[in-house]
Write an enzyme that holds these catalytic residues in place. Structure first.
Site, short mmCIF file in Angstrom:
data_model
loop_
_atom_site.label_atom_id
_atom_site.label_comp_id
_atom_site.label_asym_id
_atom_site.label_seq_id
_atom_site.Cartn_x
_atom_site.Cartn_y
_atom_site.Cartn_z
N THR A 14 29.32 -9.80 12.04
CA THR A 14 27.89 -9.82 12.83
C THR A 14 28.30 -10.12 14.25
O THR A 14 27.38 -9.59 15.10
CB THR A 14 27.48 -11.32 12.21
OG1 THR A 14 27.22 -11.22 11.04
CG2 THR A 14 26.42 -11.71 13.20
N TYR A 27 19.74 -8.18 9.34
CA TYR A 27 20.51 -7.11 10.31
C TYR A 27 21.50 -6.39 9.54
O TYR A 27 21.81 -6.84 8.51
CB TYR A 27 21.05 -8.06 11.66
CG TYR A 27 22.18 -9.13 11.00
CD1 TYR A 27 21.86 -10.27 10.68
CD2 TYR A 27 23.56 -8.76 11.29
CE1 TYR A 27 22.77 -11.26 10.19
CE2 TYR A 27 24.52 -9.53 10.87
CZ TYR A 27 24.15 -10.87 10.23
OH TYR A 27 24.90 -11.50 9.86
N THR A 93 32.24 -12.99 9.65
CA THR A 93 32.80 -14.43 9.39
C THR A 93 33.04 -14.64 7.98
O THR A 93 33.49 -15.67 7.43
CB THR A 93 31.84 -15.43 9.83
OG1 THR A 93 30.32 -15.31 9.06
CG2 THR A 93 31.49 -15.40 11.05
N ASP A 94 32.36 -14.01 6.76
CA ASP A 94 32.54 -14.13 5.61
C ASP A 94 33.82 -14.29 5.09
O ASP A 94 34.26 -15.18 4.02
CB ASP A 94 31.86 -13.01 4.74
CG ASP A 94 30.01 -13.39 4.90
OD1 ASP A 94 29.67 -14.45 5.47
OD2 ASP A 94 29.46 -12.35 4.60
N LYS A 166 34.82 -21.16 6.03
CA LYS A 166 33.36 -20.81 6.24
C LYS A 166 32.50 -21.93 5.38
O LYS A 166 32.81 -21.66 4.09
CB LYS A 166 32.87 -19.54 6.30
CG LYS A 166 31.11 -19.43 6.58
CD LYS A 166 31.14 -17.94 6.38
CE LYS A 166 29.54 -17.84 7.01
NZ LYS A 166 29.06 -16.38 6.76
N GLU A 284 50.49 -33.52 -16.84
CA GLU A 284 50.10 -32.35 -17.73
C GLU A 284 50.69 -31.06 -17.18
O GLU A 284 50.70 -30.22 -18.07
CB GLU A 284 48.85 -32.14 -18.30
CG GLU A 284 48.08 -33.32 -19.25
CD GLU A 284 47.87 -34.39 -18.21
OE1 GLU A 284 47.16 -34.44 -17.18
OE2 GLU A 284 48.17 -35.57 -18.49
C1 SIN Z 1 29.26 -12.64 9.55
O1 SIN Z 1 29.98 -11.84 10.24
O2 SIN Z 1 28.86 -13.64 10.15
C2 SIN Z 1 28.59 -12.09 8.24
C3 SIN Z 1 28.93 -10.63 7.88
C4 SIN Z 1 30.43 -10.06 7.66
O3 SIN Z 1 31.12 -11.22 7.39
O4 SIN Z 1 30.75 -9.21 8.09
#
Ligand code: SIN
Length: 326
Positions: A14, A27, A93-94, A166, A284
């Protein structure tokens, strides 16, 4: 003193996205090239010199071994060359936390390496990309950033790769850290660290490999049967990470199926599907031959397990020691 020289490796996301309007919600990520981005950054008159390299221009859901290999190669060259004082990676960000963690495990800590992204595309009202970038420049120009491993800078906070995640799909305050919330506060004009660097002069913890072993993540949910394990694990699978309920818990039938695989030598790590998941060993685990993932998210536990298996570490006790040390 001359301005610090920063290598900027662009991968898309982004921060390089465009909506075609200042107010549209949808977008496309990865639209702006690095030279266009850097010309906007240079207009801010930041105290740094930039060299840009376009590694990719993708949404980070498509991040994977090829881009990771290119990033690692460029970072390593910059860390070894006199030419650069630090590296900034612009990233979606993903999956920024996964790239940050993989590089954190496979790069030495002699110069700052900082990932930065944005939650709003470049033509949106309130674009956060340039402010986050200006903050990243301040961090990457600071020699004290180096001994903290790979860092992620978002919304005026500096996060360590191990802790960052995130946690929101909307808004600019989308990142948080756990168990450490963040390791510093930053603005374009000030940087404050919470404590001293803890990884000064460290070598890479693992050799980087693009071709990492197959380690799927099993997301536990109510009503799950052992069939889900059989459907997930193939001949290629070398280990399994469980994104468990609560503190890494799973239905009894799933536990039996995974314990069977572990008895045959397949490493199984219990992590948590919770945002603040801390998974400690339970009695366990010895009998099941399971490993407790501690504070790592399932997606970071997967990367650590892949690196361990690739370096020949497959017995549960040795794997547990590595997870305890992160
Ligand atoms: C982002 O950048 O906020 C979302 C899309 C991505 O991770 O490329």
């Amino acid at each position: 003193m001359s301005d610090p020289k920063i290598l900027v490796l662009a991968t898309g996301g982004t921060i390089a996205g465009m909506a075609g309007s200042a107010t549209r919600a949808d977008y496309a990520p990865g639209q702006i090239g690095i030279e266009q981005f850097l010309s906007s950054a240079r207009a801010l008159k930041l105290d740094a010199q930039f060299t840009g390299v376009q590694i990719a221009n993708i949404g980070s859901e498509d991040m994977g071994p090829d881009v990771w290999a290119a990033l690692h190669r460029h970072c390593l060259a910059a860390l070894e060359a006199d030419e650069f004082d630090g590296v900034i990676i612009t990233h979606g960000t993903d999956t920024a936390e996964e790239t940050a963690f993989l590089l954190d495990m496979t790069l030495p800590t002699n110069k700052p390496v900082v990932l930065v992204g944005a939650m709003r595309p470049a033509d949106a009202v309130g674009y956060d990309g340039l402010r986050n970038f200006a903050n990243a420049v301040r961090v990457a120009s600071n020699p004290e950033a180096a001994g903290r491993g790979v860092l992620v800078v978002m919304s005026d906070r500096v996060h360590a790769a191990r802790d960052v995640r995130k946690s929101r799909t909307r808004g600019t305050e989308a990142f948080r850290g756990f168990p450490r919330e963040s390791v510093g506060l930053v603005t374009p004009s000030a940087l404050e660290w919470f404590g001293a660097p803890w990884r000064v002069g460290e070598d890479a913890r693992f050799v980087f490999e693009a071709d990492l072993p197959d380690v799927p993540i099993l997301l536990i949910h109510a009503g799950m049967t052992a069939d889900y394990v059989t459907r997930l694990v193939t001949n290629q699978t070398r280990g399994v990470v469980v994104a468990g309920a609560g503190e890494g818990n799973m239905p009894e039938a799933v536990r039996r199926a995974l314990a069977g695989l572990a008895a045959d030598g397949m490493p199984v790590v219990r992590a948590s599907r919770l945002d603040e998941g801390l998974v400690d060993r339970e009695p366990e685990d010895d009998e099941n031959r399971f490993v407790a993932g501690r504070a790592l998210t399932p997606q970071k536990a997967r990367i650590l397990l892949q690196l361990l298996i690739a370096s020949g570490v497959t017995d549960p006790a040795s794997i547990q020691m590595e997870f305890d040390g992160r």
